[in-house]
Design a protein around this motif. Structure first.
Motif, PDB file in Angstrom:
ATOM      1  N   LEU A  69      28.520  55.190  -4.584  1.00 40.09           N
ATOM      2  CA  LEU A  69      27.518  55.841  -3.701  1.00 40.09           C
ATOM      3  C   LEU A  69      27.490  57.181  -3.807  1.00 40.09           C
ATOM      4  O   LEU A  69      28.528  58.134  -4.155  1.00 40.09           O
ATOM      5  N   PRO A  70      26.179  58.040  -3.963  1.00 38.58           N
ATOM      6  CA  PRO A  70      26.229  59.568  -4.123  1.00 38.58           C
ATOM      7  C   PRO A  70      26.700  60.188  -3.076  1.00 38.58           C
ATOM      8  O   PRO A  70      26.741  59.689  -1.941  1.00 38.58           O
ATOM      9  N   TYR A  71      26.728  61.655  -3.224  1.00 46.48           N
ATOM     10  CA  TYR A  71      26.931  62.551  -2.125  1.00 46.48           C
ATOM     11  C   TYR A  71      26.060  63.561  -2.193  1.00 46.48           C
ATOM     12  O   TYR A  71      25.498  63.862  -3.317  1.00 46.48           O
ATOM     13  N   CYS A  72      25.739  64.358  -1.114  1.00 45.84           N
ATOM     14  CA  CYS A  72      24.489  65.504  -1.252  1.00 45.84           C
ATOM     15  C   CYS A  72      25.169  66.484  -2.122  1.00 45.84           C
ATOM     16  O   CYS A  72      26.027  67.382  -1.935  1.00 45.84           O
ATOM     17  N   SER A  73      24.526  66.623  -3.264  1.00 45.01           N
ATOM     18  CA  SER A  73      24.904  67.699  -4.163  1.00 45.01           C
ATOM     19  C   SER A  73      23.394  68.500  -4.625  1.00 45.01           C
ATOM     20  O   SER A  73      23.594  69.137  -5.502  1.00 45.01           O
ATOM     21  N   HIS A 108      22.373  58.710   4.870  1.00 49.97           N
ATOM     22  CA  HIS A 108      21.632  57.492   5.614  1.00 49.97           C
ATOM     23  C   HIS A 108      21.156  56.558   4.478  1.00 49.97           C
ATOM     24  O   HIS A 108      21.170  55.298   4.773  1.00 49.97           O
ATOM     25  N   GLU A 109      20.866  57.044   3.518  1.00 51.87           N
ATOM     26  CA  GLU A 109      20.385  55.974   2.303  1.00 51.87           C
ATOM     27  C   GLU A 109      21.568  55.480   1.810  1.00 51.87           C
ATOM     28  O   GLU A 109      21.532  53.981   1.512  1.00 51.87           O
ATOM     29  N   ASN A 110      22.743  55.729   1.765  1.00 52.11           N
ATOM     30  CA  ASN A 110      24.043  55.082   1.293  1.00 52.11           C
ATOM     31  C   ASN A 110      24.439  53.936   2.531  1.00 52.11           C
ATOM     32  O   ASN A 110      24.741  52.975   2.146  1.00 52.11           O
ATOM     33  N   ASP A 111      24.076  54.349   3.760  1.00 49.98           N
ATOM     34  CA  ASP A 111      24.339  53.316   4.866  1.00 49.98           C
ATOM     35  C   ASP A 111      23.147  52.316   4.837  1.00 49.98           C
ATOM     36  O   ASP A 111      23.912  50.986   4.897  1.00 49.98           O
ATOM     37  N   GLU A 112      22.322  52.433   4.258  1.00 53.59           N
ATOM     38  CA  GLU A 112      21.160  51.446   4.139  1.00 53.59           C
ATOM     39  C   GLU A 112      21.505  50.550   2.843  1.00 53.59           C
ATOM     40  O   GLU A 112      21.586  49.073   2.897  1.00 53.59           O
ATOM     41  N   ILE A 120      35.612  48.001   2.208  1.00 58.95           N
ATOM     42  CA  ILE A 120      36.306  49.155   2.375  1.00 58.95           C
ATOM     43  C   ILE A 120      35.349  50.316   2.149  1.00 58.95           C
ATOM     44  O   ILE A 120      34.718  50.568   1.071  1.00 58.95           O
ATOM     45  N   TYR A 121      35.056  51.543   2.877  1.00 52.36           N
ATOM     46  CA  TYR A 121      34.476  52.666   2.637  1.00 52.36           C
ATOM     47  C   TYR A 121      35.440  53.832   2.674  1.00 52.36           C
ATOM     48  O   TYR A 121      36.006  54.264   3.748  1.00 52.36           O
ATOM     49  N   THR A 122      35.493  54.472   1.727  1.00 53.41           N
ATOM     50  CA  THR A 122      36.299  55.683   1.526  1.00 53.41           C
ATOM     51  C   THR A 122      35.560  56.587   0.686  1.00 53.41           C
ATOM     52  O   THR A 122      34.494  56.384  -0.231  1.00 53.41           O
ATOM     53  N   GLY A 123      36.048  57.774   0.153  1.00 56.27           N
ATOM     54  CA  GLY A 123      35.655  58.696  -0.823  1.00 56.27           C
ATOM     55  C   GLY A 123      36.530  58.943  -1.917  1.00 56.27           C
ATOM     56  O   GLY A 123      37.815  58.667  -1.877  1.00 56.27           O
ATOM     57  N   GLN A 170      32.341  56.262  -2.410  1.00 57.22           N
ATOM     58  CA  GLN A 170      31.243  57.494  -2.247  1.00 57.22           C
ATOM     59  C   GLN A 170      31.930  58.814  -2.944  1.00 57.22           C
ATOM     60  O   GLN A 170      33.256  58.848  -3.022  1.00 57.22           O
ATOM     61  N   ASP A 171      31.128  59.371  -3.716  1.00 57.80           N
ATOM     62  CA  ASP A 171      31.450  60.605  -4.663  1.00 57.80           C
ATOM     63  C   ASP A 171      32.455  61.662  -3.776  1.00 57.80           C
ATOM     64  O   ASP A 171      33.561  61.841  -4.265  1.00 57.80           O
ATOM     65  N   LYS A 172      32.041  61.759  -2.451  1.00 57.47           N
ATOM     66  CA  LYS A 172      32.857  62.765  -1.577  1.00 57.47           C
ATOM     67  C   LYS A 172      32.630  62.262  -0.308  1.00 57.47           C
ATOM     68  O   LYS A 172      31.440  61.823   0.229  1.00 57.47           O
ATOM     69  N   LEU A 173      33.626  62.160   0.490  1.00 55.14           N
ATOM     70  CA  LEU A 173      33.629  62.006   2.084  1.00 55.14           C
ATOM     71  C   LEU A 173      34.841  62.632   2.837  1.00 55.14           C
ATOM     72  O   LEU A 173      35.926  62.607   2.331  1.00 55.14           O
TER      73      LEU A 173
END
Length: 447
Positions: free
Chosen positions: A165-169, A180-184, A203-206, A78-81
């Motif tokens: 995966l994007p982040y809210c920007s 939620h869309e990333n989780d889907e 693996i899930y990270t930022g 993900q872009d940011k996490l």
């Protein structure tokens, strides 16, 4: 019994993922690291509270995990996490329906083994894809959920599949909707891997943290008693607009919270240092303009008038304006936001909702869903003689509804008591029975 066990396991995952970890040292950038697999992974002890896993520690663990055999690794980057994203947007008290990470939580619970690092040290040179490429010996392949179902994966060799995966920007979607869309997407990818019956490690990270948390060393914290003066010195100074003759406008607030939509997060402007360009004041009007680097502009318009009834001058906050990205909203202040001209005004909460002291000005502004909430708010636009606020006129009146209810209850109780005493004092005894010299009472007997 099965329901209670699943709830217990779910709460255990929440405690592991979302519990606050306070690290020692100065400001440290961190990203969370979640890893689960359909196969067995080497054991890794749970990190102690306050421990920040280093890049070298993670590299050593991945070496032991992928040292032998072929592996198919799904890297959800993900872009940011940050770990705060799980706390804010995860389900509350095990309510997965309200969580933005429902598929991730289900995968963590049902996987054969999992590894969780709530705080992984991050720096500008941090590159998870490059680290996995080094451990697996293969280059990453960029895929998405739709193309993965048509992709042929050979399990005889190692594979590194990268899903960005994007982040809210933007202001179009809230952070919770994006997560939620990333989780889907993650759920769709995992379902595709299960349908192909391919063992995998996810693996899930930022790529970088969404929040940088400043942490103060415990050794720097004062132990035992401390002087009140030392504690007061940590309070941030008020915002002050000066003219040639001295201070003209002062404002202080614990929080200046603004929100640009019903589902968008709050932004606390009190944590930023504003520019006061555009502010002005004279004998009858004052205007404080706060321009922030985040793109927000907050304006407070005040006026002073003489009222013959009280034979004194009063000042009032007339309007508050908020501007952002060529949009603006105007709010009319309630008549309760006023004070004598030589006083300041203070209120615990000045908001545009609930018991609102600010109401939307429908004739001005082009954004109707913006919200304001000023906590512990104090302002003075006239009569400043020093760098301190004058005596504050508070918005909370002395006779609150609770006080009135108490007074009425006490008054009713007192009236009942007085009436009871009065009735007791009016009771008289019969003199005839108390006087022995009086005539005797004869009671006729019937035959």
């Amino acid at each position: 019994m099965a329901g209670s066990r699943s709830c217990t396991r779910l709460m255990g995952v929440y405690i592991l993922l979302f519990a606050p970890f306070f690290a020692l040292g100065s400001a440290t950038s961190q990203v969370p690291f979640l890893m689960w697999s359909s196969e067995r992974l080497p054991p890794l002890a749970s990190p102690a509270a306050g421990h920040i896993a280093s890049y070298e520690q993670l590299s050593a663990y991945l070496t032991s995990a992928f040292s032998s055999g072929s592996h198919t690794v799904l890297l959800f980057l993900q872009d940011k996490l940050s770990k705060d994203d799980f706390t804010v947007f995860g389900g509350v008290f095990g309510n997965k329906e309200d969580s933005a990470f429902k598929n991730i939580e289900d995968a963590m619970q049902t996987s054969a083994s999992k590894v969780t690092l709530p705080s992984l040290e991050w720096s500008g040179s941090f590159n998870m894809a490059a680290l996995l490429q080094e451990k697996l010996g293969v280059s990453p392949v960029l895929v998405d959920a739709d193309t993965l179902s048509h992709l042929t994966i050979k399990t005889s060799a190692s594979n590194l599949l990268l899903i960005n995966l994007p982040y809210c920007s933007s202001l179009q979607k809230s952070c919770k909707e994006v997560l939620h869309e990333n989780d889907e997407i993650i759920g769709k990818v995992l379902s595709s891997m299960k349908a192909k019956n391919i063992p995998y490690t996810a693996i899930y990270t930022g790529f970088q943290p969404s929040r940088v948390i400043s942490e103060t060393p415990i050794s720097d914290q004062p132990v035992g008693r401390s002087l009140l003066q030392a504690a007061v010195s940590e309070v941030k100074p008020p915002i002050m607009f000066n003219v040639s003759g001295g201070p003209c406008i002062m404002l202080w607030a614990q929080n200046l919270n603004v929100s640009l939509g019903p589902n968008l997060p709050w932004t606390d402007l009190a944590q930023e240092t504003p520019s006061l360009v555009g502010s002005l004041c004279n004998g009858s009007t004052s205007r404080l303009v706060l321009t922030y680097q985040s793109g927000f502009t907050l304006s407070f318009s005040m006026s002073k008038r003489f009222y013959s009834v009280s034979a004194r001058e009063w000042f009032s906050l007339d309007a508050v304006e908020l501007q952002h990205a060529n949009l603006h909203a105007s709010y009319i202040a309630s008549r309760d936001i006023n004070a004598p001209a030589e006083y300041s005004f203070h209120c615990q909460s000045v908001a545009t909702f609930g018991d609102a002291l600010l109401s939307k000005n429908i004739t001005e502004g082009n954004s109707s869903e913006w919200k304001l909430n000023f906590i512990n708010f104090q302002i003075q636009g006239f009569g400043l003689s020093s760098t301190n606020f004058s005596y504050a006129s508070d918005c909370a009146t002395f006779f609150t509804p609770a006080i009135w209810m108490g007074l009425v209850t006490v008054l009713l109780t007192l009236l009942i008591l007085v009436y009871g005493l009065h009735m007791i004092m009016q009771i008289n005894t019969m003199d005839r029975f108390d006087d022995p010299k009086g005539p005797s009472i004869s009671v006729p007997q019937s035959e």
